[in-house]
Write an enzyme that holds these catalytic residues in place. Structure first.
Site, PDB file in Angstrom:
ATOM      1  N   TYR A  32       0.869  -1.190   0.000  1.00  0.00           N
ATOM      2  CA  TYR A  32       0.000   0.000   0.000  1.00  0.00           C
ATOM      3  C   TYR A  32       0.902   1.235   0.000  1.00  0.00           C
ATOM      4  O   TYR A  32       0.812   2.110   0.863  1.00  0.00           O
ATOM      5  CB  TYR A  32      -0.974  -0.004   1.184  1.00  0.00           C
ATOM      6  N   HIS A  34       3.220   4.540  -0.610  1.00  0.00           N
ATOM      7  CA  HIS A  34       2.975   5.982  -0.745  1.00  0.00           C
ATOM      8  C   HIS A  34       4.312   6.683  -0.948  1.00  0.00           C
ATOM      9  O   HIS A  34       5.356   6.022  -1.097  1.00  0.00           O
ATOM     10  CB  HIS A  34       2.217   6.497   0.467  1.00  0.00           C
ATOM     11  N   HIS A  37       7.386   5.466   1.119  1.00  0.00           N
ATOM     12  CA  HIS A  37       8.058   4.285   0.548  1.00  0.00           C
ATOM     13  C   HIS A  37       8.844   4.674  -0.702  1.00  0.00           C
ATOM     14  O   HIS A  37       9.962   4.216  -0.924  1.00  0.00           O
ATOM     15  CB  HIS A  37       7.038   3.213   0.156  1.00  0.00           C
ATOM     16  N   GLN A  61       4.428 -10.219  12.776  1.00  0.00           N
ATOM     17  CA  GLN A  61       4.655  -9.001  13.555  1.00  0.00           C
ATOM     18  C   GLN A  61       3.361  -8.349  14.029  1.00  0.00           C
ATOM     19  O   GLN A  61       3.388  -7.276  14.608  1.00  0.00           O
ATOM     20  CB  GLN A  61       5.518  -8.013  12.766  1.00  0.00           C
ATOM     21  N   ASP A 150       9.566   4.836  11.333  1.00  0.00           N
ATOM     22  CA  ASP A 150       9.563   3.759  12.325  1.00  0.00           C
ATOM     23  C   ASP A 150      10.937   3.756  12.998  1.00  0.00           C
ATOM     24  O   ASP A 150      11.770   2.889  12.730  1.00  0.00           O
ATOM     25  CB  ASP A 150       9.269   2.428  11.651  1.00  0.00           C
ATOM     26  N   LYS A 184       3.218  10.470   6.417  1.00  0.00           N
ATOM     27  CA  LYS A 184       2.537   9.532   5.514  1.00  0.00           C
ATOM     28  C   LYS A 184       2.577   8.135   6.114  1.00  0.00           C
ATOM     29  O   LYS A 184       3.598   7.718   6.664  1.00  0.00           O
ATOM     30  CB  LYS A 184       3.235   9.516   4.152  1.00  0.00           C
ATOM     31  N   ARG A 187      -1.589   3.378   7.166  1.00  0.00           N
ATOM     32  CA  ARG A 187      -2.711   3.326   8.112  1.00  0.00           C
ATOM     33  C   ARG A 187      -3.535   4.613   8.124  1.00  0.00           C
ATOM     34  O   ARG A 187      -4.620   4.629   8.693  1.00  0.00           O
ATOM     35  CB  ARG A 187      -2.203   3.006   9.519  1.00  0.00           C
TER      36      ARG A 187
HETATM   37  P1  AMP Z   1       5.733  -0.261   6.065  1.00  0.00           P
HETATM   38  O1  AMP Z   1       5.212  -0.625   4.718  1.00  0.00           O
HETATM   39  O2  AMP Z   1       4.831   0.630   6.847  1.00  0.00           O
HETATM   40  O3  AMP Z   1       6.239  -1.442   6.829  1.00  0.00           O
HETATM   41  O4  AMP Z   1       7.015   0.645   5.786  1.00  0.00           O
HETATM   42  C1  AMP Z   1       8.075   0.181   4.998  1.00  0.00           C
HETATM   43  C2  AMP Z   1       9.232   1.130   5.133  1.00  0.00           C
HETATM   44  O5  AMP Z   1       8.843   2.439   4.695  1.00  0.00           O
HETATM   45  C3  AMP Z   1       9.710   1.282   6.587  1.00  0.00           C
HETATM   46  O6  AMP Z   1      11.126   1.337   6.614  1.00  0.00           O
HETATM   47  C4  AMP Z   1       9.095   2.583   6.998  1.00  0.00           C
HETATM   48  O7  AMP Z   1       9.802   3.235   8.023  1.00  0.00           O
HETATM   49  C5  AMP Z   1       9.148   3.369   5.708  1.00  0.00           C
HETATM   50  N1  AMP Z   1       8.160   4.448   5.738  1.00  0.00           N
HETATM   51  C6  AMP Z   1       6.831   4.336   5.978  1.00  0.00           C
HETATM   52  N2  AMP Z   1       6.252   5.556   6.006  1.00  0.00           N
HETATM   53  C7  AMP Z   1       7.246   6.453   5.790  1.00  0.00           C
HETATM   54  C8  AMP Z   1       7.289   7.887   5.704  1.00  0.00           C
HETATM   55  N3  AMP Z   1       6.200   8.635   5.862  1.00  0.00           N
HETATM   56  N4  AMP Z   1       8.480   8.459   5.466  1.00  0.00           N
HETATM   57  C9  AMP Z   1       9.599   7.714   5.313  1.00  0.00           C
HETATM   58  N5  AMP Z   1       9.624   6.370   5.378  1.00  0.00           N
HETATM   59  C10 AMP Z   1       8.470   5.750   5.615  1.00  0.00           C
END
Ligand code: AMP
Length: 280
Positions: A32, A34, A37, A61, A150, A184, A187
């Site tokens: 998903y 944005h 990513h 997780q 994160d 961003k 969720r």
């Molecule tokens: P997730 O898909 O939420 O597990 O995120 C995958 C990776 O993208 C993780 O390393 C997150 O920290 C990073 N990420 C998610 N949202 C952001 C954001 N707004 N800015 C920078 N990195 C992000």
């Protein structure tokens, strides 16, 4: 750009790239996708000859009461974003490809994972460390890219890579925000219109906290208080935690005299959002 769900096909592709002397970057995600990513993928594309993006909503997780089933998914859109950013391969496995029926090995950590998100999500980082270790073993990248969004995860992965000698460079990337300041997140899609407005309180509160630190405040409690009080002005917000910790050890600090992470988790309605700032 190729998409595969098979570990063996990822290995074959990477082997071929290695034969050609190419460097490989990895961007682990839950999909998903944005702009947050995308910033990781763009950076990885700039720094590596080939980039693998993994898209995997990792069941390990998620706690039993968390949003595993409802977590948003849109593989077509994700593929378009990866292609546009210049990724070479998407690894999108089924849970059964990653976890065989007799799966029984885990990567766990005694430090760094007990506080912050680890308090309300006790099994979360065991799941993260295990799946990221698996992805590292499958892809064997030169570099892997993680967002500061994160922050605890970034610190945990860095520590794990050092502890277990993965020999992979971990690149931390800045938080990408909406124009109005909301970090961003996949969720954010759970928020209705009213909640979306209320969610702005996270960044507003952190901005006040950061100003205080940058003005020279050394008392961590004063910073926690300013952030907490600001969040509490928003009726739809319910604090999970407001913390100021040492950015290396993630231990609570009383006096600010080194790099700190100010991190918050806040429920807006039923949606739990996280955000943070780091002062080096
Ligand atoms: P997730 O898909 O939420 O597990 O995120 C995958 C990776 O993208 C993780 O390393 C997150 O920290 C990073 N990420 C998610 N949202 C952001 C954001 N707004 N800015 C920078 N990195 C992000």
């Amino acid at each position: 750009m190729e998409i595969t769900g098979k570990i063996s096909e990822v290995r074959e592709q990477v082997k071929e790239w290695r034969r050609q002397g190419l460097s490989v970057g990895l961007v682990p995600t839950m999909g998903y996708l944005h702009e947050g990513h995308k910033s990781l993928i763009t950076r990885a594309v700039a720094e590596n000859d080939r980039v693998v993006v993994s898209v995997f909503v990792n069941p390990m997780q998620f706690g039993p009461t968390e949003d595993l089933e409802s977590y948003p998914r849109d593989m077509d859109r994700d593929a378009a974003l990866c292609e546009e950013a210049g990724a070479s391969l998407i690894f999108h496995p089924e849970p059964s490809e990653m976890y065989h029926e007799d799966f029984s090995s885990f990567v766990d950590m005694n430090t760094l994972t007990g506080g912050l998100c680890g308090k309300t999500r006790p099994i979360h980082f065991r799941g993260v460390c295990t799946v990221v270790s698996k992805l590292f073993n499958i892809v064997v990248p030169d570099r892997a890219y993680f967002g500061q969004k994160d922050a605890q995860q970034l610190a945990v992965i860095r520590h794990m890579v050092s502890d277990l000698n993965f020999g992979i460079e971990i690149v931390g990337c800045p938080i990408i925000r909406e124009e109005d300041g909301l970090a961003k997140s996949s969720r954010n899609t759970y928020l209705n219109e009213e909640e979306r407005k209320a969610a702005l309180i996270l960044n507003k509160a952190l901005t006040e906290g950061r100003k205080l630190v940058e003005s020279g405040e050394k008392d961590a409690d004063a910073v926690r208080r300013v952030i907490t009080d600001k969040i509490n002005t928003e009726p739809l917000a319910k604090i999970d935690y407001v913390e100021v910790v040492d950015w290396n050890t993630l231990e609570t600090v009383e006096k600010i005299d080194g790099p700190i992470l100010a991190a918050i988790a806040v429920y807006i309605g039923k949606t739990r959002l996280i955000d943070n700032f780091i002062v080096e």
